[in-house]
Enzyme design. Sequence first.
Site, mmCIF file in Angstrom:
data_model
loop_
_atom_site.group_PDB
_atom_site.id
_atom_site.type_symbol
_atom_site.label_atom_id
_atom_site.label_comp_id
_atom_site.label_asym_id
_atom_site.label_seq_id
_atom_site.Cartn_x
_atom_site.Cartn_y
_atom_site.Cartn_z
ATOM 1 N N GLU A 198 0.884 -1.169 0.000
ATOM 2 C CA GLU A 198 0.000 0.000 0.000
ATOM 3 C C GLU A 198 0.912 1.207 0.000
ATOM 4 O O GLU A 198 1.565 1.501 1.003
ATOM 5 C CB GLU A 198 -0.937 -0.017 1.218
ATOM 6 C CG GLU A 198 -2.085 0.976 1.112
ATOM 7 C CD GLU A 198 -1.818 2.279 1.835
ATOM 8 O OE1 GLU A 198 -1.447 3.257 1.136
ATOM 9 O OE2 GLU A 198 -1.973 2.325 3.057
ATOM 10 N N CYS A 221 -2.034 8.774 3.073
ATOM 11 C CA CYS A 221 -2.064 8.328 1.678
ATOM 12 C C CYS A 221 -3.460 8.475 1.086
ATOM 13 O O CYS A 221 -3.606 8.765 -0.101
ATOM 14 C CB CYS A 221 -1.603 6.870 1.576
ATOM 15 S SG CYS A 221 0.107 6.595 2.054
#
Length: 461
Positions: free
Chosen positions: A234, A268
Amino acid sequence: MPIATVNPANGETLKTYEAMGDEEIERRLQLAEATFRAYRTSAFAERARLMHRAADLLDEDQQDIGRIMTTEMGKPVRQARAEAAKCAKSMRWYADRAEGLLADEEPDAADVEDSGGARALVRYRPLGPVLAVMPWNFPLWQVIRFAAPALMAGNVGLLKHASNVPQTALYLEDLFHRAGFPEGCFQTLLVGSGAIEEILRDERVKAATLTGSEPAGRAVASVAGDMVKKTVLELGGSDPYVVMPSADIDRAAKIAVTARVQNNGQSCIAAKRFIVHTDVFDAFAERFVAGMKALTVGDPLEEETEVGPLASEAGRSDLEELVDDAVESGATVLCGGERPDGDGWYYPPTVLADLTREMRIHREEAFGPVATLYRVADLDEAVLLANDTPFGLSSNVWTRDEAEVERFVRDLEAGGVFVNGMTASHPAFPFGGVKRSGYGRELSGHGIREFCNITTVWHGA
């Protein structure tokens, strides 16, 4: 980078730690392998009992661990406590559901017969020790969303946390120990990034998961690929936040502020690029900029603070460079845009308009409370601009038109599409991205199965 707690609100070094040597790393790898041999056969009910106990302890520790996280990486303390509460909730979610998520699957009887068999099933079995390379921005949540499903599946965890959150890293090992998990089920490795490759190449480590930057992801994926080991990555994100004419503009603007500055903008999945239809652009921009200006910036340990310092001096410098490059290239600063005087690594909530594709901030991830605001003529242009990024983590769409919703879901290049709300992770829903935002999924049933041996069991007639 030293392994140390450095308070980003004032730059003071509070604690430093020596990196573990080869002998200690070897001892921990041996322990992980030995523990896995026994732990993998434990009953789901026993794992669930231990996970519930860990969640209860985390709830009891919420105030203390919240202050530790805030002191180590600067998030407002109320958000730190909320992060701890979310972790405990997710631990209970997996404790209660893991057995069902990993239950044997039976293929269609006709397919079994066609194969010449009498019966067949698919069973999920744990892989073994899994290395987790985790970032500082959500120092508890990023780890728990790996650890809870991994431990409930029968795996054991090895944590290499970011070097600026060592107290949080050590707390996590202690949490699972106090809950009663067998020694070696979850271990923190206090090592620098230079030690990761050798650990990952060790045959006893069966897989790896990483949340972090694209360069870090490339490095781990390269080593894991060479060793033919499973990975879940990720990585970065530059999520679009699209606002169409039918949207509730007041609510869209209000949520946009939160979506951009949560965790001091260091997320993020934070909305970063605000793409607004020309018919409502001025109304949205006015409300959005006003909301960004109204935020309380200050000491993250104060309850009223909404935006604290960035986690590191280098991170603030990187953000400043992106803003300065945009301004020099013609971007308009609607608010913020200049480093404040005083101690700490603070940067003000900032909104930039009049962006072009040539600006670095258009292509790169802005990891801090800086928003870029774009005007588009129609849905087609909105989709093109939303996809004009190397990242594809998540996306946000504001519209009341169902046909538009279907178009965005079909065409946006992202691992998630959140309609009339902001992106957030929840244990019930798979989380992950496409393009340079990584691969694989965390959370939900998809996440717990990532680190399982999906085994076909076939019986002849």
